[in-house]
Scaffold this active site. Structure first.
Site, PDB file in Angstrom:
ATOM      1  N   ALA A 129       0.828  -1.203   0.000  1.00  0.00           N
ATOM      2  CA  ALA A 129       0.000   0.000   0.000  1.00  0.00           C
ATOM      3  C   ALA A 129       0.863   1.255   0.000  1.00  0.00           C
ATOM      4  O   ALA A 129       0.506   2.272  -0.599  1.00  0.00           O
ATOM      5  CB  ALA A 129      -0.926  -0.014   1.211  1.00  0.00           C
ATOM      6  N   ASP A 167       2.239   1.715  -3.412  1.00  0.00           N
ATOM      7  CA  ASP A 167       1.129   2.193  -4.244  1.00  0.00           C
ATOM      8  C   ASP A 167       0.879   3.682  -4.037  1.00  0.00           C
ATOM      9  O   ASP A 167       0.630   4.419  -4.983  1.00  0.00           O
ATOM     10  CB  ASP A 167      -0.165   1.442  -3.904  1.00  0.00           C
ATOM     11  N   SER A 194      -3.045 -11.247 -14.147  1.00  0.00           N
ATOM     12  CA  SER A 194      -3.370 -10.694 -12.827  1.00  0.00           C
ATOM     13  C   SER A 194      -4.788 -10.140 -12.920  1.00  0.00           C
ATOM     14  O   SER A 194      -5.425 -10.261 -13.949  1.00  0.00           O
ATOM     15  CB  SER A 194      -2.358  -9.636 -12.402  1.00  0.00           C
ATOM     16  N   LEU A 195      -5.268  -9.569 -11.842  1.00  0.00           N
ATOM     17  CA  LEU A 195      -6.656  -9.113 -11.817  1.00  0.00           C
ATOM     18  C   LEU A 195      -6.722  -7.597 -11.830  1.00  0.00           C
ATOM     19  O   LEU A 195      -5.871  -6.933 -11.246  1.00  0.00           O
ATOM     20  CB  LEU A 195      -7.348  -9.612 -10.544  1.00  0.00           C
ATOM     21  N   GLU A 247     -14.755 -15.325  -4.319  1.00  0.00           N
ATOM     22  CA  GLU A 247     -13.725 -15.999  -3.522  1.00  0.00           C
ATOM     23  C   GLU A 247     -13.014 -14.937  -2.694  1.00  0.00           C
ATOM     24  O   GLU A 247     -13.040 -13.760  -3.041  1.00  0.00           O
ATOM     25  CB  GLU A 247     -12.686 -16.667  -4.442  1.00  0.00           C
ATOM     26  N   LYS A 271      -9.850 -12.859  -1.569  1.00  0.00           N
ATOM     27  CA  LYS A 271      -8.574 -12.537  -2.195  1.00  0.00           C
ATOM     28  C   LYS A 271      -7.495 -12.729  -1.138  1.00  0.00           C
ATOM     29  O   LYS A 271      -7.287 -11.889  -0.259  1.00  0.00           O
ATOM     30  CB  LYS A 271      -8.561 -11.106  -2.730  1.00  0.00           C
ATOM     31  N   ASP A 329      -4.076 -12.877   0.665  1.00  0.00           N
ATOM     32  CA  ASP A 329      -2.974 -11.934   0.536  1.00  0.00           C
ATOM     33  C   ASP A 329      -1.642 -12.632   0.802  1.00  0.00           C
ATOM     34  O   ASP A 329      -1.092 -12.553   1.894  1.00  0.00           O
ATOM     35  CB  ASP A 329      -3.185 -10.769   1.512  1.00  0.00           C
ATOM     36  N   ARG A 388       4.920 -16.271  -9.887  1.00  0.00           N
ATOM     37  CA  ARG A 388       4.224 -15.722 -11.041  1.00  0.00           C
ATOM     38  C   ARG A 388       5.197 -15.015 -11.990  1.00  0.00           C
ATOM     39  O   ARG A 388       5.039 -15.069 -13.200  1.00  0.00           O
ATOM     40  CB  ARG A 388       3.145 -14.745 -10.568  1.00  0.00           C
ATOM     41  N   GLU A 392      -2.405 -19.457  -3.906  1.00  0.00           N
ATOM     42  CA  GLU A 392      -1.723 -18.479  -3.072  1.00  0.00           C
ATOM     43  C   GLU A 392      -0.995 -19.190  -1.928  1.00  0.00           C
ATOM     44  O   GLU A 392      -1.574 -20.060  -1.279  1.00  0.00           O
ATOM     45  CB  GLU A 392      -2.788 -17.530  -2.497  1.00  0.00           C
ATOM     46  N   TYR A 432      -6.664 -21.849  -6.598  1.00  0.00           N
ATOM     47  CA  TYR A 432      -7.881 -21.239  -7.140  1.00  0.00           C
ATOM     48  C   TYR A 432      -7.930 -21.145  -8.655  1.00  0.00           C
ATOM     49  O   TYR A 432      -8.945 -20.761  -9.197  1.00  0.00           O
ATOM     50  CB  TYR A 432      -8.118 -19.848  -6.537  1.00  0.00           C
ATOM     51  N   LYS A 437     -15.765 -13.544 -10.020  1.00  0.00           N
ATOM     52  CA  LYS A 437     -15.485 -14.175 -11.315  1.00  0.00           C
ATOM     53  C   LYS A 437     -16.786 -14.643 -11.947  1.00  0.00           C
ATOM     54  O   LYS A 437     -17.702 -15.072 -11.241  1.00  0.00           O
ATOM     55  CB  LYS A 437     -14.573 -15.399 -11.134  1.00  0.00           C
ATOM     56  N   LYS A 482     -10.659  -4.512  -3.781  1.00  0.00           N
ATOM     57  CA  LYS A 482      -9.622  -4.427  -2.751  1.00  0.00           C
ATOM     58  C   LYS A 482     -10.120  -3.632  -1.549  1.00  0.00           C
ATOM     59  O   LYS A 482     -10.684  -2.554  -1.701  1.00  0.00           O
ATOM     60  CB  LYS A 482      -8.378  -3.745  -3.319  1.00  0.00           C
ATOM     61  N   CYS A 498       3.968  22.810  29.731  1.00  0.00           N
ATOM     62  CA  CYS A 498       2.674  22.271  29.322  1.00  0.00           C
ATOM     63  C   CYS A 498       1.927  23.308  28.468  1.00  0.00           C
ATOM     64  O   CYS A 498       1.752  24.449  28.892  1.00  0.00           O
ATOM     65  CB  CYS A 498       1.843  21.931  30.560  1.00  0.00           C
ATOM     66  N   CYS A 531      -1.395  24.499  30.563  1.00  0.00           N
ATOM     67  CA  CYS A 531      -1.399  25.282  31.808  1.00  0.00           C
ATOM     68  C   CYS A 531      -0.041  25.921  32.086  1.00  0.00           C
ATOM     69  O   CYS A 531       0.166  26.517  33.141  1.00  0.00           O
ATOM     70  CB  CYS A 531      -1.810  24.395  32.984  1.00  0.00           C
ATOM     71  N   CYS A 564       3.023  16.619  32.649  1.00  0.00           N
ATOM     72  CA  CYS A 564       2.586  17.824  33.334  1.00  0.00           C
ATOM     73  C   CYS A 564       2.202  17.400  34.744  1.00  0.00           C
ATOM     74  O   CYS A 564       1.302  16.580  34.921  1.00  0.00           O
ATOM     75  CB  CYS A 564       1.386  18.440  32.618  1.00  0.00           C
ATOM     76  N   CYS A 612      -4.476  20.708  35.912  1.00  0.00           N
ATOM     77  CA  CYS A 612      -4.279  21.102  34.506  1.00  0.00           C
ATOM     78  C   CYS A 612      -5.556  20.838  33.710  1.00  0.00           C
ATOM     79  O   CYS A 612      -6.094  19.733  33.735  1.00  0.00           O
ATOM     80  CB  CYS A 612      -3.115  20.302  33.917  1.00  0.00           C
TER      81      CYS A 612
HETATM   82  S1  IVH Z   1      -7.470 -15.482  -9.768  1.00  0.00           S
HETATM   83  C1  IVH Z   1      -7.152 -15.134 -13.982  1.00  0.00           C
HETATM   84  N1  IVH Z   1      -8.320 -15.781  -7.299  1.00  0.00           N
HETATM   85  O1  IVH Z   1      -4.463 -11.825  -6.692  1.00  0.00           O
HETATM   86  C2  IVH Z   1      -7.018 -14.570 -12.645  1.00  0.00           C
HETATM   87  N2  IVH Z   1      -6.327 -14.551  -7.665  1.00  0.00           N
HETATM   88  O2  IVH Z   1      -4.094  -9.480  -8.790  1.00  0.00           O
HETATM   89  C3  IVH Z   1      -5.891 -15.123 -11.884  1.00  0.00           C
HETATM   90  N3  IVH Z   1      -5.252 -13.772  -5.600  1.00  0.00           N
HETATM   91  O3  IVH Z   1      -1.869 -12.867  -8.804  1.00  0.00           O
HETATM   92  C4  IVH Z   1      -5.980 -14.881 -10.435  1.00  0.00           C
HETATM   93  N4  IVH Z   1      -6.722 -14.642  -4.212  1.00  0.00           N
HETATM   94  O4  IVH Z   1      -1.921 -13.796  -6.414  1.00  0.00           O
HETATM   95  C5  IVH Z   1      -7.375 -15.249  -8.103  1.00  0.00           C
HETATM   96  N5  IVH Z   1      -9.143 -16.184  -5.159  1.00  0.00           N
HETATM   97  C6  IVH Z   1      -8.221 -15.653  -5.956  1.00  0.00           C
HETATM   98  C7  IVH Z   1      -7.118 -14.949  -5.458  1.00  0.00           C
HETATM   99  C8  IVH Z   1      -6.189 -14.391  -6.336  1.00  0.00           C
HETATM  100  C9  IVH Z   1      -5.594 -13.954  -4.321  1.00  0.00           C
HETATM  101  C10 IVH Z   1      -4.078 -13.010  -6.044  1.00  0.00           C
HETATM  102  C11 IVH Z   1      -3.179 -13.742  -7.013  1.00  0.00           C
HETATM  103  C12 IVH Z   1      -3.144 -12.908  -8.241  1.00  0.00           C
HETATM  104  C13 IVH Z   1      -3.560 -11.566  -7.745  1.00  0.00           C
HETATM  105  C14 IVH Z   1      -4.278 -10.826  -8.845  1.00  0.00           C
END
Ligand code: IVH
Length: 668
Positions: free
Chosen positions: A35, A38, A83-84, A112, A114, A116, A135, A169, A214, A278, A302, A396, A399, A414, A419
């Site tokens: 974060a 980011d 990635s997503l 599902e 996510k 971490d 990855r 994961e 997953y 999904k 997120k 202080c 006061c 203090c 106070c």
């Molecule tokens: S699906 C086609 N499902 O999030 C999509 N990803 O930004 C492929 N992640 O690299 C990913 N939980 O490391 C999927 N239930 C979940 C997930 C998941 C965590 C992570 C994963 C991926 C990143 C995507």
């Protein structure tokens, strides 16, 4: 900001981002969370879009994908790892759902968690685990088979002798992360990544990683036609799947899942950073296809970040109820974990010096759960030349009394008991949640009451009149009555709440509970269930330093502080007045610890043969706790007939479930 300032800031930001990225991706030793990186990148993007002439090809904003550390051999993935796309609000999520509906019509969605952690892809050939890859950039990853093979829930052999490429994961549980707190990782995710990238597999083995699968890649057999079918299929092959996924017939349904987990994420044994949505059917997924980097058929919602960066605009001093002078960073307001933060604690003088925080600095701040936001670290590359060293005030600010710093202590105080800063904080503490818990009295009302001279000591809360309240600005009949009702409802309270609320130094919540029990053992009439504060005062005044020191968990410091408090005429005065105001204190109920129950946390669910209240009292009387919801902290779920979601949750978290008969034998 003019062009020149922007150029300067942009250069500083790039330097900082490069350094953080290097630490994170190459050295695996970043102490800051994603974060934070980011937030820095976001500020850079904003500046670069405002001043496009300042964009350079080597700016970190111009890079796509991630880097490889080069420490392990690179291997091509069998199928591309996507990635997503992220969304951060319900509106953005709804926009995605509309796009889905436009693309493939009304459709089933799967949600599902996510997880971490670290994305890892496994290859099985003829059912045997052959290789595990990170990855990487999505096309090729690093071979980390040596660490991944140590993860106990990953099967080395599938139940069927098939070829399979599967992603998931790799995680470190909150508990395991807790155990490695001293190793300098910012969060469980970084710790998991660092662990997987260890050269020595013994390290990974010792740290108890877990994996959940997953995503399906290539396979030698016909796979199910839906994502939910695939997850169940994984399970039937012996692969670990995090069971908490749900299939929804409509977009509205899926939002419930999001809301539920946003609220309950703390209860999970692992960190999650959002929820993944999904399209369930494979055919419809294919119909929707992919953009350059991400699938169109899936999106990640997120959760708001818990760490971010901002600028320190000033440093002020706050005087606490014990007189402690706490420096507070006044911040340029930022959004962290869903709320705006404009102040963060700097703890004390030494902490400011240790972190070298100066006015004008860009800092990382973090907010976790209920705790006060804090300044974690200064980003030195972003320090402006004008930033000046901070000197702690000698007096202080409320006061003007000279602050004292006893030798060996980090905090300046203090010493003035009168106070106004200290008094305000003591009143707020007195009515706060773990003390008298008068929730109709907020800080603003307390400030008003002090200003109008209606609050001289704690007892005054109980003699407030409606006319007094109506004198305060913006008060109407209804609000005044509401406050008076809130106060009246807390006239009879548990003794430990008063002991805590009085603000005796070193008497925190637990000490207050122990002290209440100790006084209970010395009370006059053993039958009484409640008493007046004057009797409590007498009992306290009769305690000697030695007697208090002998109470389990109390030391010299606590005993001395209580004795000192009891000696003050002002204490006696307040306690007498509380008695006169009609305040009554409930003695703690006797606890007879029973071996199977003491110290354990129970959750009750379903229909029991006795009332839940009765069972609850029984558990508490035996030294156990009863909680309303199942979490990682729960020891037992006592499940009666027709137990519902709590039972599911307990099973999922691996919590021991007891029938009523089993509970009864635990008691015996
Ligand atoms: S699906 C086609 N499902 O999030 C999509 N990803 O930004 C492929 N992640 O690299 C990913 N939980 O490391 C999927 N239930 C979940 C997930 C998941 C965590 C992570 C994963 C991926 C990143 C995507």
């Amino acid at each position: 900001m003019n062009l020149e300032d922007a150029q300067h800031r942009i250069e500083q930001l790039r330097k900082e981002i490069l350094q953080r990225n290097y630490e994170y991706f190459v050295l695996d030793e970043s102490r800051v969370s994603e974060a934070v990186r980011d937030a820095l990148k976001k500020e850079l993007i904003a500046l670069e879009s405002q001043y496009p002439q300042l964009v350079t090809p080597d700016s970190p904003t111009q890079r796509v994908g991630s880097v490889l550390s080069g420490r392990f051999p690179k291997v091509k993935h069998k199928s591309r790892k996507w990635s997503l796309a992220d969304v951060f609000s319900l509106e953005e999520l709804q926009e995605w759902e509309e796009r889905v509906e436009k693309g493939v019509g009304k459709t089933e969605l799967i949600t599902e968690l996510k997880l971490d952690g670290l994305n890892i892809t496994l290859w099985y050939e003829k059912g045997l685990l052959l290789r595990a890859l990170t990855r990487g950039d999505g096309n090729e990853g690093e071979d980390v088979t040596h660490s991944i093979r140590t993860i106990r829930n990953i099967p080395l052999r599938l139940f069927e002798p098939i070829d399979l490429e599967v992603s998931g994961e790799v995680l470190l549980s909150k508990k395991s992360f807790e155990k490695m707190k001293d190793e300098g990782f910012a969060n469980a995710r970084n710790a998991a990544a660092g662990t997987v990238r260890q050269l020595d597999p013994a390290v990974a083995a010792a740290r108890e990683l877990t994996m959940y699968c997953y995503s399906l890649g290539e396979t030698s057999v016909d796979a199910p036609e839906t994502q939910s079918g695939i997850l169940k299929w994984f399970q039937s092959l012996g692969l670990p799947v995090f069971a908490k996924f749900e299939v929804h017939q409509s977009a509205e349904d899926s939002i419930h899942f999001l809301k539920k987990w946003k609220k309950n994420r703390e209860d999970l044994p692992f960190e999650i950073d959002g929820v993944v949505f999904k399209v369930n059917e494979k055919a419809k997924q294919e119909e929707m296809g992919f953009t350059a980097k991400t699938p169109r058929f899936a999106v990640a919602y997120k959760f708001p970040a818990e760490q971010t960066t901002t600028v320190v605009e000033g440093i002020t001093i706050q005087i606490g109820r014990t007189g402690a002078a706490t420096p507070v960073a006044e911040l340029r307001p930022v959004l962290v974990a869903g709320s705006t933060v404009s102040r963060a604690t700097l703890h004390n003088e030494d902490e400011i010096a240790r972190k070298d925080v100066r006015i004008g600095d860009t800092v990382i701040i973090q907010k976790a759960g209920d705790v006060i936001p804090e300044v974690v670290e200064v980003l030195l590359n972003l320090r402006p030349e004008s930033a000046k060293n901070y000197t702690f005030p000698t007096h202080c600010p409320m006061c003007e009394t000279l602050l004292e710093r006893p030798e060996g202590e980090a905090v300046r105080r203090c010493p003035n008991g009168e106070c106004p800063g200290r008094r305000r904080e003591s009143f707020i503490h007195f009515v706060s949640k773990h003390a008298l818990d008068i929730d109709t009295l907020g800080e603003k009302v307390v400030d008003g009451l002090i200003e109008f001279g209606f609050l001289k000591d704690f007892a005054d809360f109980f003699s407030l009149t409606k006319n007094q309240l109506l004198e305060l600005p913006f008060f109407k009949e209804k609000k005044a009555q509401n406050i008076l009702d809130g106060i009246a409802a807390r006239k009879t309270i548990e003794l430990h709440r008063l002991l805590f609320g009085l603000g005796i130094r070193f008497v925190g919540e637990q000490v207050a509970k122990d002290l209440a029990k100790f006084l209970n053992s010395r009370k006059q009439s053993s039958e009484a269930i409640e008493t007046k504060s004057s009797e409590v005062m007498q009992l306290l005044a009769d305690c000697t330093q030695e007697e208090l020191e002998a109470v389990e968990g109390f030391g010299e410091r606590i005993a001395e502080s209580i004795v000192e408090w009891a000696r003050l005429p002002h204490s006696r005065h307040v306690m007498e007045r509380l008695s006169e105001a009609g305040v009554r204190l409930r003695w703690p109920t006797q606890i007879e610890a029973r071996e199977g129950i003491v110290g354990k946390t129970f959750v009750l669910t379903g229909t029991l043969t006795r009332s839940r209240d009765e069972v609850k009292k029984e558990i508490e009387a035996a030294g156990g706790h009863v909680s309303g919801s199942v979490s990682a902290k729960t020891d037992y779920l006592l499940a009666g007939e027709e137990a519902g979601s709590k039972l599911d949750k307990a099973k999922e978290l691996g919590i021991q479930v007891l029938s009523e008969a089993e509970y009864n034998s635990l008691k015996a």
